[in-house]
Design a protein around this motif. Structure first.
Motif, PDB file in Angstrom:
ATOM      1  N   SER A  11      19.261  27.929  51.359  1.00  0.00           N
ATOM      2  CA  SER A  11      18.782  27.835  49.963  1.00  0.00           C
ATOM      3  C   SER A  11      17.962  29.095  49.943  1.00  0.00           C
ATOM      4  CB  SER A  11      18.172  26.768  49.823  1.00  0.00           C
ATOM      5  OG  SER A  11      16.772  26.583  50.403  1.00  0.00           O
ATOM      6  N   ASN A  12      17.132  29.316  48.700  1.00  0.00           N
ATOM      7  CA  ASN A  12      16.400  30.326  48.605  1.00  0.00           C
ATOM      8  C   ASN A  12      14.889  29.658  48.501  1.00  0.00           C
ATOM      9  OD1 ASN A  12      18.252  32.271  48.280  1.00  0.00           O
ATOM     10  ND2 ASN A  12      18.671  31.770  46.168  1.00  0.00           N
ATOM     11  N   LYS A  20      13.115  37.347  49.850  1.00  0.00           N
ATOM     12  CA  LYS A  20      14.607  37.471  49.314  1.00  0.00           C
ATOM     13  C   LYS A  20      15.441  37.597  50.585  1.00  0.00           C
ATOM     14  CE  LYS A  20      17.781  39.283  45.967  1.00  0.00           C
ATOM     15  NZ  LYS A  20      18.348  38.052  45.419  1.00  0.00           N
ATOM     16  N   SER A  21      16.519  36.513  50.534  1.00  0.00           N
ATOM     17  CA  SER A  21      17.423  36.325  51.431  1.00  0.00           C
ATOM     18  C   SER A  21      18.199  37.804  51.750  1.00  0.00           C
ATOM     19  CB  SER A  21      18.026  35.303  51.834  1.00  0.00           C
ATOM     20  OG  SER A  21      19.105  35.315  52.797  1.00  0.00           O
ATOM     21  N   ILE A  67      20.963  37.527  53.264  1.00  0.00           N
ATOM     22  CA  ILE A  67      22.382  37.229  53.451  1.00  0.00           C
ATOM     23  C   ILE A  67      22.591  36.171  52.719  1.00  0.00           C
ATOM     24  CG2 ILE A  67      22.559  37.775  56.111  1.00  0.00           C
ATOM     25  CD1 ILE A  67      22.077  34.910  56.633  1.00  0.00           C
ATOM     26  N   LYS A  68      23.865  36.017  52.162  1.00  0.00           N
ATOM     27  CA  LYS A  68      24.462  34.776  51.255  1.00  0.00           C
ATOM     28  C   LYS A  68      24.583  33.716  52.079  1.00  0.00           C
ATOM     29  CE  LYS A  68      27.980  33.424  47.953  1.00  0.00           C
ATOM     30  NZ  LYS A  68      29.199  33.784  47.376  1.00  0.00           N
ATOM     31  N   SER A  69      24.033  32.555  51.882  1.00  0.00           N
ATOM     32  CA  SER A  69      24.230  31.366  52.731  1.00  0.00           C
ATOM     33  C   SER A  69      25.748  30.878  52.870  1.00  0.00           C
ATOM     34  CB  SER A  69      23.611  30.307  51.893  1.00  0.00           C
ATOM     35  OG  SER A  69      22.493  30.131  51.787  1.00  0.00           O
ATOM     36  N   PRO A  70      26.179  31.131  54.160  1.00  0.00           N
ATOM     37  CA  PRO A  70      27.690  30.989  54.665  1.00  0.00           C
ATOM     38  C   PRO A  70      28.316  29.783  54.446  1.00  0.00           C
ATOM     39  CG  PRO A  70      26.079  30.572  56.732  1.00  0.00           C
ATOM     40  CD  PRO A  70      25.245  30.968  55.476  1.00  0.00           C
ATOM     41  N   THR A  77      18.129  37.170  58.018  1.00  0.00           N
ATOM     42  CA  THR A  77      17.499  36.655  56.905  1.00  0.00           C
ATOM     43  C   THR A  77      16.645  37.376  55.751  1.00  0.00           C
ATOM     44  OG1 THR A  77      18.203  34.867  57.731  1.00  0.00           O
ATOM     45  CG2 THR A  77      17.022  34.595  55.695  1.00  0.00           C
TER      46      THR A  77
END
Length: 251
Positions: A28-29, A40-41, A43-46, A217
């Motif tokens: 999540s964020n 801010k991450s 990577i996009k959550s896989p 991340t």
């Protein structure tokens, strides 16, 4: 057959025969929403947390929200009503709204047997050991099946008493390489071991193979792959594997 699926950060799905473990999932964020855009991450959550099904146990190493994320844990619980969780006592307040079937706050070297899999709690130093009456605020996990031993370190730096808890010749270790330094300390960000420390610790503990974690991340609390690769090449130590978020390998 053991399958490992990276969730990014230090998170993993570990499938061993018919048992599914989820370790430190952060999908999540939550940290960005709570602490600001500097988290801010990258990577996009896989994977959506609610798509992780058939989970038997969740293992949480400590209460920091990139390891104990109540949003992610709540979504996983929605589709795994019988899931149990092993975590330090400090996590209990964070997850109190999630009606887990069982919350296990195990002491150091206490074990949980799941069919033919053995899970043992070991301490972690983040950055210091914090142990009270046998309970460790920061935990790692030894996961064993037959004679194969995996070590998920959670967040830790090398510590002097590791030999009291970790066997020599671990088959596979997950080690966090988001180094601590003056600037992170000044910003209140707790790092872990450096690439050089990880390589040396692998040597000292005679770890056969390892997977770097805590590198992908956050821009303010990660590591470039090239940093480890350059040092490892110079000293001829290549017994590690990069696993990107969403990637699955079988061992």
């Amino acid at each position: 057959m053991i399958k490992l699926t990276s969730l990014g950060q230090v998170g993993y799905i570990v499938d061993i025969n018919n048992v599914r473990l989820v370790i430190d999932p952060y999908l999540s964020n939550y940290v960005e929403d709570k602490y600001g855009k500097q988290f801010k991450s990258l990577i996009k959550s896989p994977i959506l947390p609610e798509s992780i099904k058939n989970v038997d146990y969740i293992l949480i190493s400590h209460e920091h929200e990139d390891h104990c994320d109540p949003f992610t844990l709540g979504k996983i619980f929605e589709v795994n009503q019988d899931v149990k969780i092993i975590c330090p006592r400090e996590c209990n307040e964070i997850i109190k709204e999630i009606p887990f079937k069982e919350i296990l706050n195990l002491k150091i070297q206490e074990k949980k047997q799941i069919l033919d899999i053995n899970i043992e709690v070991v301490p972690a130093a983040h950055p210091e050991l914090e142990i009270n009456n046998g309970y460790s605020r920061f935990m790692g996990f030894l996961i064993s099946i037959n004679n194969f031993v995996m070590y998920h370190a959670g967040d830790t730096i090398p510590f002097l008493t590791a030999n009291n808890y970790l066997p020599k010749g671990i088959d596979l270790a997950f080690l966090p390489i988001n180094e601590r330094n003056f600037f992170k300390d000044s910003a209140g960000i707790i790092g872990n071991m450096t690439c050089r420390e990880a390589l040396e610790w692998v040597e000292q503990l005679k770890i056969k193979h390892w997977i770097p974690t805590h590198w992908d991340t956050f821009s303010n609390n990660g590591t470039y792959q090239e940093e480890l690769d350059i040092v490892a090449k110079r000293i001829n130590k290549s017994n590690y594997t990069w696993i990107n978020a969403g990637e699955t390998i079988s061992i």
